[in-house]
Enzyme design. Structure first.
Site, mmCIF file in Angstrom:
data_model
loop_
_atom_site.group_PDB
_atom_site.id
_atom_site.type_symbol
_atom_site.label_atom_id
_atom_site.label_comp_id
_atom_site.label_asym_id
_atom_site.label_seq_id
_atom_site.Cartn_x
_atom_site.Cartn_y
_atom_site.Cartn_z
ATOM 1 C CG ASP A 126 -1.738 0.673 1.694
ATOM 2 O OD1 ASP A 126 -2.544 1.879 0.125
ATOM 3 O OD2 ASP A 126 -1.990 1.433 2.190
ATOM 4 C CG ASP A 186 -2.447 2.149 6.542
ATOM 5 O OD1 ASP A 186 -2.662 1.583 4.782
ATOM 6 O OD2 ASP A 186 -3.244 3.158 6.978
ATOM 7 C CG ASP A 212 -2.105 7.378 0.697
ATOM 8 O OD1 ASP A 212 -0.169 8.050 -0.051
ATOM 9 O OD2 ASP A 212 -2.615 8.041 0.079
#
Length: 366
Positions: free
Chosen positions: A9, A129, A11
Site C-alpha cells: 500500500d 495499514d 499512504d
C-alpha cells in the site's frame, strides 16, 4: 516458480498518511521509519515491489490530479535514489461508495497478476495499514502484514520475509540419555529446562536468558549412576541445535562482540559476580576448541560436580563447532560456576546477533 512479489500500500505504509488522507502538497510528504532499508533488504532477497493504492476520488475536484502528481513523483524519486524501484504502480481512483472491483480489497487491478502462474503466491506478501489490506492479501492468496497493529513494523517485516527462521529441534537418544532440545535464536522467552539435576537446570536457564534466545531442553538420563552422561549429552545436543539453527551463519556477529570486524581476534566478555570474575571469548569458527583456566574450591555445587563444568563447555564446543576460551577466578564455587555460564551466554548473545547478510569470513564459508 521462483518469482515473488511484495505488494505494498502507499499512504500509511510507505509514507505517513495525513489527517485529511490526501497527500496533495510537498510539505505533507514524510516517509515511514525504516521503510527504505526494509525495502532495500527485500529487493536484495529477490522480491519485486508492486505498489497498490486506493486514492479516493483522484482526478476529481476534491482531489485534483495535478496536486497529487508532484508529491507522488518526488516520493518515487527518493525511493529510486536509495535503490528502491517499483516494478509496477497500480492506483484505484474510485470512492468507497462506488464499490468498484478495482478498489482494494477487491482485486480488479490485479487481473494481470492473477492470470500469471509464473510467480509464487506462497513466497509473496502484501503490506498495508488497514484491515482491507489484509483482506486484499487473502483475496490474492498471499501473506498479509498490517503495520501499526502493535506487532509489525518495517524492520520486523523485512526480517520475517528475508531471513530464514533460525530455529532447530534436536533429539539425541542413547542407552544413557534421551534428550530433546528446541531453540529459536530470534525470539526471547523464558527457558524451559528439565534434566533431573536442579542446579544444572538453573545453569542452562542462564544460557537461554543471557544469550537472548528461546530454549527448551528436556533430558531423561541415568542420574542414578551419576551426572556425567546427562551433562555431557545435554551439552552436545544443545551445541548441535545451535549449529543447525545458525545455518550458514550469514549476518551473524560470529565473535563475542557485536561490533568486532570479521577478521579480528575475538573480544572477551568479562562478567563479575560478587568476588568472582569470569571471562569468555567465543568464535563460531566451525572448529571445536576449548581452553579453560580456573580451579573450583569445592567438588560440588548442589547436584552438579564442578569437574563437569569445563567438560560441559568442551562438549558444547564439540556440538556447536566453536572456539571458546573461558577463565574464572573467585572464592565461592556457586558464584564461579554461574559466572561461567552467564559469561558464555553473553558471548553467545553477541555472536548470534544479526547485522545484515554478509558472511563474517574471508574463506567463503564457516
Amino acid at each position: 516458480m521462483n518469482r515473488k512479489y511484495l505488494f505494498v500500500d502507499r499512504d500509511g505504509t510507505l509514507i505517513v498518511e495525513p489527517p485529511d488522507q490526501q497527500i496533495d502538497a510537498y510539505d505533507k510528504l514524510a516517509f515511514l521509519p525504516g521503510v527504505i532499508p526494509a525495502l532495500r533488504r527485500c529487493i536484495e532477497a529477490g522480491y519485486e515491489l508492486v505498489m497498490v493504492t486506493n486514492q479516493d476520488g483522484l482526478g476529481s475536484d476534491s482531489f485534483p490530479e495535478a496536486h497529487f502528481l508532484g508529491p507522488h513523483r518526488l516520493m518515487l524519486q527518493v525511493f529510486e535514489s536509495q535503490g528502491v524501484s517499483f516494478a509496477d504502480v497500480l492506483i484505484d481512483r474510485s470512492f468507497p461508495h462506488e464499490n468498484r472491483p478495482t478498489r482494494k480489497p477487491a482485486t480488479g487491478l490485479m487481473r494481470t497478476y492473477l492470470a500469471d502462474d509464473a510467480w509464487s503466491r506462497r513466497a509473496s506478501a502484501m503490506v498495508g495499514d488497514r484491515a482491507t489490506d489484509l483482506e486484499f492479501a487473502a483475496n490474492l492468496g498471499v501473506r498479509g502484514f498490517r503495520l501499526g497493529d502493535g506487532e509489525w513494523d518495517w524492520p520486523a517485516i523485512a526480517q520475517t520475509l528475508c531471513a530464514a527462521p533460525r530455529t532447530a529441534e534436536v533429539e539425541r537418544n542413547t542407552r544413557e540419555t534421551r534428550i530433546r532440545v528446541r531453540v529459536d535464536l530470534d525470539r526471547r522467552a523464558d527457558a524451559v529446562v528439565a534434566t533431573g539435576l536442579g542446579f544444572f537446570d538453573h545453569m542452562l536457564e542462564q544460557i537461554g536468558k543471557h544469550a537472548g534466545i528461546a530454549l527448551s531442553l528436556t533430558c531423561a538420563g541415568d542420574t542414578h549412576i551419576d551426572e556425567h552422561h546427562t551433562v555431557e549429552d545435554c551439552a552436545l545436543a544443545l551445541g548441535q541445535a545451535l549449529r543447525q539453527a545458525l545455518g550458514d551463519k550469514r549476518g551473524t556477529g560470529r565473535y563475542g562482540d557485536a561490533h568486532e570486524p570479521a577478521d579480528a581476534a575475538a573480544v572477551a566478555i568479562t562478567l563479575p559476580m560478587d568476588e568472582t570474575l569470569a571471562r569468555a571469548a567465543l568464535d563460531l569458527s566451525g572448529r571445536a576448541c576449548f581452553v579453560f583456566d580456573g580451579v573450583f574450591p569445592r567438588e560440588r555445587v548442589g547436584d552438579l560436580p564442578t569437574e563437569l563444568v569445563p567438560h560441559f563447555f568442551r562438549s558444547f564446543c564439540d556440538g556447536l563447532g566453536a572456539n571458546l576460551h573461558l577463565a574464572v577466578r573467585g572464592d565461592n564455587a556457586h558464584h564461579m560456576v554461574e559466572a561461567c555460564f552467564k559469561a558464555v551466554a553473553r558471548a553467545l548473545r553477541a555472536a548470534l546477533r544479526r547485522h545484515g547478510a554478509d558472511l563474517p569470513s574471508t574463506k567463503g564459508m564457516l
